[in-house]
Design a protein around this motif. Structure first.
Motif, PDB file in Angstrom:
ATOM      1  N   PRO A   1     -22.054  32.417 -33.989  1.00 13.07           N
ATOM      2  CA  PRO A   1     -21.475  32.923 -32.738  1.00 13.07           C
ATOM      3  C   PRO A   1     -20.056  32.409 -32.480  1.00 13.07           C
ATOM      4  N   GLY A   2     -19.809  31.137 -32.756  1.00  7.02           N
ATOM      5  CA  GLY A   2     -18.477  30.598 -32.529  1.00  7.02           C
ATOM      6  C   GLY A   2     -17.429  31.260 -33.387  1.00  7.02           C
ATOM      7  N   TYR A   3     -17.772  31.508 -34.653  1.00  8.08           N
ATOM      8  CA  TYR A   3     -16.846  32.168 -35.575  1.00  8.08           C
ATOM      9  C   TYR A   3     -16.576  33.602 -35.107  1.00  8.08           C
ATOM     10  N   ALA A   4     -17.639  34.320 -34.719  1.00 10.70           N
ATOM     11  CA  ALA A   4     -17.499  35.696 -34.256  1.00 10.70           C
ATOM     12  C   ALA A   4     -16.621  35.767 -33.017  1.00 10.70           C
ATOM     13  N   PHE A   5     -16.846  34.861 -32.073  1.00  9.54           N
ATOM     14  CA  PHE A   5     -16.063  34.852 -30.832  1.00  9.54           C
ATOM     15  C   PHE A   5     -14.585  34.630 -31.136  1.00  9.54           C
ATOM     16  N   GLU A   6     -14.290  33.710 -32.053  1.00  8.05           N
ATOM     17  CA  GLU A   6     -12.894  33.420 -32.362  1.00  8.05           C
ATOM     18  C   GLU A   6     -12.219  34.582 -33.078  1.00  8.05           C
ATOM     19  N   VAL A   7     -12.953  35.297 -33.930  1.00  6.82           N
ATOM     20  CA  VAL A   7     -12.365  36.480 -34.558  1.00  6.82           C
ATOM     21  C   VAL A   7     -12.012  37.518 -33.491  1.00  6.82           C
ATOM     22  N   GLY A   8     -12.882  37.697 -32.508  1.00  6.81           N
ATOM     23  CA  GLY A   8     -12.560  38.614 -31.413  1.00  6.81           C
ATOM     24  C   GLY A   8     -11.299  38.196 -30.675  1.00  6.81           C
ATOM     25  N   GLU A   9     -11.155  36.903 -30.403  1.00  8.88           N
ATOM     26  CA  GLU A   9      -9.933  36.417 -29.762  1.00  8.88           C
ATOM     27  C   GLU A   9      -8.705  36.677 -30.630  1.00  8.88           C
ATOM     28  N   ILE A  10      -8.840  36.460 -31.932  1.00  4.84           N
ATOM     29  CA  ILE A  10      -7.725  36.698 -32.848  1.00  4.84           C
ATOM     30  C   ILE A  10      -7.284  38.155 -32.787  1.00  4.84           C
ATOM     31  N   LEU A  11      -8.245  39.088 -32.750  1.00  4.02           N
ATOM     32  CA  LEU A  11      -7.893  40.499 -32.646  1.00  4.02           C
ATOM     33  C   LEU A  11      -7.096  40.774 -31.371  1.00  4.02           C
ATOM     34  N   ALA A  12      -7.528  40.216 -30.252  1.00  3.19           N
ATOM     35  CA  ALA A  12      -6.813  40.440 -28.996  1.00  3.19           C
ATOM     36  C   ALA A  12      -5.391  39.897 -29.074  1.00  3.19           C
ATOM     37  N   ARG A  13      -5.232  38.718 -29.637  1.00  3.56           N
ATOM     38  CA  ARG A  13      -3.890  38.139 -29.776  1.00  3.56           C
ATOM     39  C   ARG A  13      -3.035  38.962 -30.722  1.00  3.56           C
ATOM     40  N   LEU A  14      -3.649  39.453 -31.778  1.00  4.74           N
ATOM     41  CA  LEU A  14      -2.926  40.255 -32.759  1.00  4.74           C
ATOM     42  C   LEU A  14      -2.431  41.560 -32.141  1.00  4.74           C
ATOM     43  N   HIS A  15      -3.275  42.204 -31.352  1.00  6.60           N
ATOM     44  CA  HIS A  15      -2.908  43.481 -30.742  1.00  6.60           C
ATOM     45  C   HIS A  15      -1.833  43.313 -29.672  1.00  6.60           C
ATOM     46  N   ALA A  16      -1.631  42.102 -29.198  1.00  9.02           N
ATOM     47  CA  ALA A  16      -0.611  41.854 -28.173  1.00  9.02           C
ATOM     48  C   ALA A  16       0.762  41.545 -28.765  1.00  9.02           C
ATOM     49  N   ILE A  17       0.860  41.397 -30.079  1.00 10.63           N
ATOM     50  CA  ILE A  17       2.147  41.080 -30.710  1.00 10.63           C
ATOM     51  C   ILE A  17       3.058  42.305 -30.637  1.00 10.63           C
ATOM     52  N   ASP A  18       4.280  42.084 -30.206  1.00  8.60           N
ATOM     53  CA  ASP A  18       5.245  43.167 -30.014  1.00  8.60           C
ATOM     54  C   ASP A  18       6.142  43.283 -31.247  1.00  8.60           C
ATOM     55  N   VAL A  19       5.767  44.186 -32.154  1.00  9.61           N
ATOM     56  CA  VAL A  19       6.553  44.442 -33.360  1.00  9.61           C
ATOM     57  C   VAL A  19       6.756  45.948 -33.465  1.00  9.61           C
ATOM     58  N   THR A  20       7.986  46.358 -33.673  1.00  3.49           N
ATOM     59  CA  THR A  20       8.271  47.781 -33.827  1.00  3.49           C
ATOM     60  C   THR A  20       7.694  48.281 -35.142  1.00  3.49           C
ATOM     61  N   TRP A  21       7.007  49.431 -35.059  1.00  5.27           N
ATOM     62  CA  TRP A  21       6.376  49.995 -36.256  1.00  5.27           C
ATOM     63  C   TRP A  21       6.556  51.505 -36.224  1.00  5.27           C
ATOM     64  N   ASP A  22       7.200  52.042 -37.221  1.00  4.29           N
ATOM     65  CA  ASP A  22       7.392  53.483 -37.331  1.00  4.29           C
ATOM     66  C   ASP A  22       6.128  54.107 -37.892  1.00  4.29           C
ATOM     67  N   ASP A  23       5.418  54.862 -37.067  1.00  5.14           N
ATOM     68  CA  ASP A  23       4.140  55.433 -37.495  1.00  5.14           C
ATOM     69  C   ASP A  23       4.282  56.918 -37.810  1.00  5.14           C
ATOM     70  N   ALA A  24       5.418  57.289 -38.411  1.00  5.33           N
ATOM     71  CA  ALA A  24       5.646  58.701 -38.719  1.00  5.33           C
ATOM     72  C   ALA A  24       4.647  59.222 -39.748  1.00  5.33           C
ATOM     73  N   ALA A  25       4.252  58.359 -40.689  1.00  2.82           N
ATOM     74  CA  ALA A  25       3.323  58.798 -41.740  1.00  2.82           C
ATOM     75  C   ALA A  25       1.894  58.870 -41.202  1.00  2.82           C
ATOM     76  N   THR A  26       1.193  59.940 -41.507  1.00  2.00           N
ATOM     77  CA  THR A  26      -0.197  60.105 -41.102  1.00  2.00           C
ATOM     78  C   THR A  26      -1.050  60.409 -42.323  1.00  2.00           C
ATOM     79  N   GLU A  27      -2.299  59.996 -42.258  1.00  2.00           N
ATOM     80  CA  GLU A  27      -3.213  60.254 -43.363  1.00  2.00           C
ATOM     81  C   GLU A  27      -3.683  61.706 -43.324  1.00  2.00           C
ATOM     82  N   GLY A  28      -3.830  62.306 -44.489  1.00  2.22           N
ATOM     83  CA  GLY A  28      -4.284  63.679 -44.574  1.00  2.22           C
ATOM     84  C   GLY A  28      -5.780  63.790 -44.374  1.00  2.22           C
ATOM     85  N   PRO A  29      -6.307  65.004 -44.433  1.00  5.79           N
ATOM     86  CA  PRO A  29      -7.751  65.199 -44.266  1.00  5.79           C
ATOM     87  C   PRO A  29      -8.532  64.565 -45.406  1.00  5.79           C
ATOM     88  N   ALA A  30      -9.779  64.251 -45.131  1.00  9.16           N
ATOM     89  CA  ALA A  30     -10.653  63.673 -46.149  1.00  9.16           C
ATOM     90  C   ALA A  30     -10.866  64.674 -47.281  1.00  9.16           C
TER      91      ALA A  30
END
Length: 307
Positions: free
Chosen positions: A95-124
């Motif tokens: 449980p402790g490991y799982a909780f910390e991974v969740g926190e890491i995701l939240a911190r990661l998603h809050a990082i402000d880095v410019t990213w050009d997302d012009a490329a998109t994946e095609g259909p399967a």
């Protein structure tokens, strides 16, 4: 890449076997130990954005995300400081490991880095019946399995293309799974950032939480660990999207594409100079042909986990 900047070697660079996409080596020098990753440049499923990923990694490292220090990158080679730690077994994490991974995701998603997302994946891809015929004609050891599951794989491809993603879309690692994690003093260290990019939040959370909450198959999923990852995400400042099939479509899509990529490598029948060994590609195909139909059949039950 010129590796002389890493110092004077104190021994030969050694191959670390087991990678399913690229090839990894350890280099020990008088300035420390380094992970040198040779990127597969022959048959990647999408272009590798070396500069963008390295910039994102540097920002994550500066923000205190537990990860190996990124040292250098170009289109062919990645270098990180070597990270010591224990591999994560194929079983629900603590449980402790799982909780910390969740926190890491939240911190990661809050990082402000410019990213050009012009490329998109095609259909399967929808060529599974053709691949099954080619597998039979070339005597692949899994040809019968592919033929028996070709219709299901087509259904999965349609699901991947038609499943609604509710958003928001976040810049993230995209592959925080047991094989990309270490435990150091019982706490997570996040490895292998080369798939980083934009992703629907529900797909990121569902893929990560399910990967940490289960064993080798899907018979021993621990709903408590799944929920603990989400608890950590909320505690870290994240907001959960509504439950639904979108939580698992990214995992299914990625596994489907990975299986097809390895089918093509096996059909070629030659040991290429980069990427996984041919034996590993055969193993990946077998795992996909057995695991994907099972995962897809359990989707109605999985949709209850985020709730």
């Amino acid at each position: 890449m010129d590796l002389s900047r890493l110092g004077t070697p104190v021994g030969p660079m050694t191959r670390i076997h087991g990678g399913y996409a690229n090839r990894l080596y350890r280099l020990d020098t008088d300035q420390g130990s380094f992970a040198v990753k040779e990127m597969n440049g022959l048959d990647r499923r999408w272009p590798y954005r070396a500069g963008d990923v390295f910039r994102f990694e540097r920002a994550a490292f500066a923000a205190g995300i537990p990860m190996p220090e990124p040292i250098a990158a170009d289109r062919h080679t990645l270098v990180h400081r070597w990270a010591e730690g224990d591999r994560i077994p194929e079983s629900p994490v603590s449980p402790g490991y799982a909780f910390e991974v969740g926190e890491i995701l939240a911190r990661l998603h809050a990082i402000d880095v410019t990213w050009d997302d012009a490329a998109t994946e095609g259909p399967a891809a929808r060529d599974w019946p053709d691949l099954a015929e080619r597998a039979a004609a070339t005597g692949q050891p899994w040809a019968d399995e592919l033929a028996s599951h070709a219709g299901t794989l087509l259904t999965i491809a349609r699901f991947v293309d038609e499943c609604e993603r509710p958003g928001p879309v976040v810049l993230t690692h995209r592959d925080i799974q047991p094989w990309n994690l270490l435990a150091r003093d019982g706490r997570p260290v996040v490895l292998d950032w080369e798939l980083s990019g934009m992703l629907d939040l529900s797909g990121e959370l569902g893929s990560t939480a399910l990967g940490l909450a289960k064993g080798p198959g899907f018979d021993d999923i621990d709903p408590g660990i799944f929920g603990t990852v989400l608890d950590g995400y909320v505690a870290g400042g994240g907001v959960l999207p509504p439950p639904g099939p979108s939580w698992f479509v990214f995992m299914i899509s990625g596994w489907l594409g990975h299986t097809r990529w390895n089918v093509l490598r096996c059909l070629a029948g030659v040991e290429t100079g980069t990427g996984p060994d041919l034996a590993l590609s055969h193993e990946a195909v077998r795992n996909g042909l057995r695991g994907l139909p099972d995962l897809f059949s359990r989707l109605p039950d999985l949709e209850t986990l985020p709730g």
